[in-house]
Write an enzyme that holds these catalytic residues in place. Structure first.
Site, short mmCIF file in Angstrom:
data_model
loop_
_atom_site.label_atom_id
_atom_site.label_comp_id
_atom_site.label_asym_id
_atom_site.label_seq_id
_atom_site.Cartn_x
_atom_site.Cartn_y
_atom_site.Cartn_z
N TYR A 1 -13.58 -2.75 11.29
CA TYR A 1 -11.85 -2.02 11.81
C TYR A 1 -11.53 -2.46 12.79
O TYR A 1 -10.17 -2.47 13.09
CB TYR A 1 -12.81 -0.40 10.93
N SER B 1 -3.73 0.26 14.93
CA SER B 1 -4.98 1.72 14.86
C SER B 1 -4.41 1.75 16.50
O SER B 1 -4.94 1.52 16.62
CB SER B 1 -6.62 1.12 13.95
N GLY C 1 1.01 -0.99 0.04
CA GLY C 1 -0.09 0.01 -0.12
C GLY C 1 0.96 1.10 0.19
O GLY C 1 1.11 1.63 1.09
#
Length: 253
Positions: free
Chosen positions: A156, A143, A17
Site C-alpha cells: 500500500y 497517504s 471513486g
C-alpha cells in the site's frame, strides 16, 4: 473575500471513486460551491445511490467504470467531453487498501493494488489532460504512509509513494500549461474502507497516537482538496498536504 458558494461556479470537477468516503464528501463539497461534478465507481447501484444523495440534478454525471482499466477511462473521458466539454479539476481519488506482511503479498494482490492505486491514477491523469483546461488543477489522493513507516503496509505505502512521485513530476511537466498538481495524504480517516481494515479493538490505540485526539473525517479531506483546487492555492504546486491530526509530525501527550 471569496464567496464559497460560488467559488467553483461554471467549473467541472472529476472525482474518481466518488460513491463513498472521501470521494463522496469531496463531490458534495464541490457541488455546494457551484461546480459540475463527475463521479466514477465500479458498482452501478452505488453510483445511483450517490447521485440520489448528492441531489445535484444536471450538475452531477455518474459514469460506471474501473479506473484500473484504460478502456473504461476512455469511455469516461468521452462522456465528459460529450456532456460538459471540459475539465477544470481532477481529483484522482480511487484507491484500495492492502495490509499484510511482505511475505504474504501474492503477485495477484500486487497487481490488484498497483493497478488501482498507481496505474489507475497514472492513466486517469494522462487521459484527462486533453480535457483539462490550462490553469486547471490536479489533486492526487496519497497517504500518510509516505512519511512514516507502518508495519504491514509495504504494498500500500509503495503505491502511495509512487503517486506522490508522479505528482512532483507532473507539476514540473505541466508547468507550461499552468496546471498545478498536488497530493493530499490523509491519516486515519473514519471511512468504510478504514473500518473494514481496522478492528474496533484497535481504535483506542490508534487515536492515542494522534495529537488531535480523534480520527479524521471525510470532510477534513474534502476541505483540503477544495483549497488545493481553488485560486487561494495558486502558488501551491508539487506539494503533499498531510491531513492527519498530527500523526506524522507530533507525539501525542
Amino acid at each position: 473575500m471569496t464567496n464559497s458558494d460560488t467559488r467553483f461556479s461554471g467549473k467541472t470537477v472529476l472525482i474518481t471513486g466518488g460513491t463513498s468516503g472521501m470521494g463522496f464528501s469531496t463531490a458534495r463539497r464541490f457541488l455546494d460551491e457551484g461546480a459540475r461534478v463527475v463521479i466514477t465507481g465500479r458498482d452501478r447501484g452505488r453510483l445511483d445511490e450517490a447521485v440520489e444523495d448528492l441531489d445535484g440534478g444536471d450538475r452531477v454525471l455518474a459514469v460506471r467504470g474501473d479506473s484500473a482499466d484504460p478502456n473504461d477511462l476512455d469511455t469516461l473521458m468521452a462522456r465528459i467531453q460529450e456532456t460538459y466539454g471540459r475539465l477544470d479539476v481532477v481529483f484522482a481519488n480511487a484507491g484500495v487498501s492492502s495490509f499484510q506482511p511482505i511475505g504474504d503479498v501474492t503477485e495477484a494482490e500486487f497487481d490488484r493494488v498497483d493497478g488501482i492505486n498507481f496505474k489507475g491514477v497514472y492513466f486517469t491523469v494522462q487521459k484527462a489532460l486533453p480535457l483539462l483546461v490550462d490553469g486547471g488543477a490536479i489533486i492526487v489522493n496519497a497517504s500518510w504512509t509516505l512519511h512514516r513507516g507502518l508495519s504491514g503496509s509495504t504494498l500500500y505505502a509503495a503505491t502511495k509513494a509512487a503517486v506522490h512521485g508522479l505528482t512532483r513530476a507532473l507539476a514540473a511537466e505541466l508547468g507550461p500549461r499552468r496546471i498545478r498538481v498536488n497530493s493530499v495524504s490523509p491519516g486515519y480517516i473514519a471511512t468504510a474502507m478504514f473500518h473494514d481494515a481496522v478492528s474496533v479493538e484497535d481504535h483506542e490505540g490508534i487515536v492515542a497516537n494522534v495529537s488531535a485526539g480523534r480520527f479524521g473525517t471525510s470532510e477534513d479531506v474534502s476541505g483540503a482538496v477544495a483549497f488545493l483546487a481553488s485560486d487561494e492555492a495558486s502558488y501551491v504546486n508539487g506539494q503533499d498536504l498531510i491531513i492527519d491530526g498530527g500523526l506524522v509530525s507530533s507525539i501525542a501527550a
